[in-house]
Write an enzyme that holds these catalytic residues in place. Structure first.
Site, PDB file in Angstrom:
ATOM      1  N   HIS A 103       1.180   0.107 -13.278  1.00  0.00           N
ATOM      2  CA  HIS A 103       1.869  -1.149 -13.586  1.00  0.00           C
ATOM      3  C   HIS A 103       3.376  -0.894 -13.664  1.00  0.00           C
ATOM      4  CE1 HIS A 103       2.258  -5.206 -15.107  1.00  0.00           C
ATOM      5  NE2 HIS A 103       3.146  -4.734 -15.964  1.00  0.00           N
ATOM      6  N   ASN A 118      -5.011   2.046 -13.237  1.00  0.00           N
ATOM      7  CA  ASN A 118      -4.083   1.117 -12.593  1.00  0.00           C
ATOM      8  C   ASN A 118      -2.656   1.615 -12.790  1.00  0.00           C
ATOM      9  OD1 ASN A 118      -3.112  -1.364 -11.419  1.00  0.00           O
ATOM     10  ND2 ASN A 118      -2.689  -2.130 -13.484  1.00  0.00           N
ATOM     11  N   GLY A 137       0.790  -1.233   0.000  1.00  0.00           N
ATOM     12  CA  GLY A 137       0.000   0.000   0.000  1.00  0.00           C
ATOM     13  C   GLY A 137       0.820   1.280   0.000  1.00  0.00           C
ATOM     14  N   THR A 138       2.050   1.221  -0.516  1.00  0.00           N
ATOM     15  CA  THR A 138       2.839   2.467  -0.514  1.00  0.00           C
ATOM     16  C   THR A 138       2.288   3.483  -1.517  1.00  0.00           C
ATOM     17  OG1 THR A 138       4.479   1.574  -2.064  1.00  0.00           O
ATOM     18  CG2 THR A 138       4.940   1.320   0.288  1.00  0.00           C
ATOM     19  N   ASN A 139       1.706   3.004  -2.613  1.00  0.00           N
ATOM     20  CA  ASN A 139       1.060   3.952  -3.532  1.00  0.00           C
ATOM     21  C   ASN A 139      -0.198   4.539  -2.897  1.00  0.00           C
ATOM     22  OD1 ASN A 139       2.282   4.238  -6.392  1.00  0.00           O
ATOM     23  ND2 ASN A 139       2.522   2.057  -5.906  1.00  0.00           N
ATOM     24  N   MET A 176      -3.979  -7.413  -6.577  1.00  0.00           N
ATOM     25  CA  MET A 176      -3.476  -8.576  -7.308  1.00  0.00           C
ATOM     26  C   MET A 176      -4.568  -9.462  -7.898  1.00  0.00           C
ATOM     27  SD  MET A 176      -0.359  -7.936  -7.148  1.00  0.00           S
ATOM     28  CE  MET A 176       0.525  -9.397  -7.675  1.00  0.00           C
ATOM     29  N   LYS A 177      -5.745  -8.913  -8.059  1.00  0.00           N
ATOM     30  CA  LYS A 177      -6.828  -9.689  -8.688  1.00  0.00           C
ATOM     31  C   LYS A 177      -7.234  -9.015  -9.981  1.00  0.00           C
ATOM     32  CE  LYS A 177      -7.698 -12.903  -5.676  1.00  0.00           C
ATOM     33  NZ  LYS A 177      -7.815 -14.314  -6.011  1.00  0.00           N
ATOM     34  N   ILE A 178      -7.765  -9.816 -10.899  1.00  0.00           N
ATOM     35  CA  ILE A 178      -8.254  -9.260 -12.170  1.00  0.00           C
ATOM     36  C   ILE A 178      -9.641  -8.660 -11.938  1.00  0.00           C
ATOM     37  CG2 ILE A 178      -8.916  -9.866 -14.536  1.00  0.00           C
ATOM     38  CD1 ILE A 178      -6.330 -11.065 -14.650  1.00  0.00           C
TER      39      ILE A 178
HETATM   40  C1  GRF Z   1       3.453  -1.342  -7.430  1.00  0.00           C
HETATM   41  O1  GRF Z   1       4.805  -1.427  -7.738  1.00  0.00           O
HETATM   42  C2  GRF Z   1       2.604  -1.385  -8.675  1.00  0.00           C
HETATM   43  O2  GRF Z   1       3.294  -1.069  -9.824  1.00  0.00           O
HETATM   44  C3  GRF Z   1       2.156  -2.811  -8.761  1.00  0.00           C
HETATM   45  O3  GRF Z   1       2.117  -3.289  -7.461  1.00  0.00           O
HETATM   46  C4  GRF Z   1       2.993  -2.532  -6.628  1.00  0.00           C
HETATM   47  C5  GRF Z   1       2.229  -2.147  -5.426  1.00  0.00           C
HETATM   48  O4  GRF Z   1       3.011  -1.572  -4.444  1.00  0.00           O
HETATM   49  N1  GRF Z   1       0.918  -2.876  -9.482  1.00  0.00           N
HETATM   50  P1  GRF Z   1       2.324  -0.893  -3.183  1.00  0.00           P
HETATM   51  O5  GRF Z   1       1.337  -1.907  -2.603  1.00  0.00           O
HETATM   52  O6  GRF Z   1       1.647   0.351  -3.644  1.00  0.00           O
HETATM   53  O7  GRF Z   1       3.447  -0.616  -2.237  1.00  0.00           O
END
Ligand code: GRF
Length: 187
Positions: free
Chosen positions: A107, A105, A14-16, A88-90
């Site tokens: 990526h 999203n 969840g860092t984003n 991590m799910k579609i």
């Molecule tokens: C990120 O690097 C993103 O590109 C990918 O999953 C990672 C999630 O990182 N989809 P976080 O959970 O936001 O730390």
């Protein structure tokens, strides 16, 4: 400024999410994180939801009704934007059809290269000169929707999966908020 109520989907660190929450506390940032959805009860990212008193929903994707549960909560919290951040799910076709919100999203590759999982490993195996990250709209095909923003960097011979991940994430924290600003700039 009236902020767009946003839901962030996570599965792990969840860092984003943390970064978007921090940015959204700025008066001029166009969104407010109003809901967090996680398919993992133990996702570390849920700590940020708790810390910032953001409502969160833990879903069980094996439960037949989980998509309706999410959609009901979108109504409840008046969600207009969905940001996937390490979810991590579609997202199913059915959900995309019913949801009718903008879904984006992030990526960790220069799409359309290296869709899917294990991107850093594949980037190294394929001896790329550059890598980076992409923010894109979500459509019915995996990591294939319209690209909103992309940022790249050159790979050093000494780079490994860990260093690529670190460098990529530093760029992610820049472009995810930038993409959000860009989406709402003309609205
Ligand atoms: C990120 O690097 C993103 O590109 C990918 O999953 C990672 C999630 O990182 N989809 P976080 O959970 O936001 O730390």
């Amino acid at each position: 400024m009236v902020k767009v109520k946003t839901c962030v989907f996570i599965s792990g660190e969840g860092t984003n999410l943390k970064n978007l929450v921090k940015r959204s506390r700025n008066y001029n940032f166009p969104i407010k994180i109003s809901l967090v959805v996680s398919n993992k009860a133990k996702a570390r990212g849920l700590n940020y939801a708790k810390k910032y008193s953001i409502p969160f929903l833990i879903i069980n994707t094996k439960n037949r009704n989980f998509e309706n549960l999410i959609l009901n909560n979108f109504n409840r919290y008046q969600i207009e934007l969905v940001c996937l951040a390490g979810y991590m799910k579609i997202i199913s076709k059915n959900f995309l059809r019913k949801c009718k919100k903008k879904i984006i999203n992030i990526h960790p590759s220069l799409l359309p290269k290296f869709k899917g999982l294990n991107t850093f490993k594949r980037v190294l195996e394929n001896k790329q000169r550059k890598t980076g990250c992409t923010v894109h709209y979500v459509n019915e095909k995996l990591d294939s929707g319209y690209i909103i923003k992309q940022r790249s960097f050159f790979i050093n011979p000494s780079d490994n999966e860990t260093s690529l991940k670190r460098k990529t994430q530093i760029l992610e924290y820049k472009i995810y908020p930038e993409a959000v600003i860009e989406i709402f700039r003309n609205n």
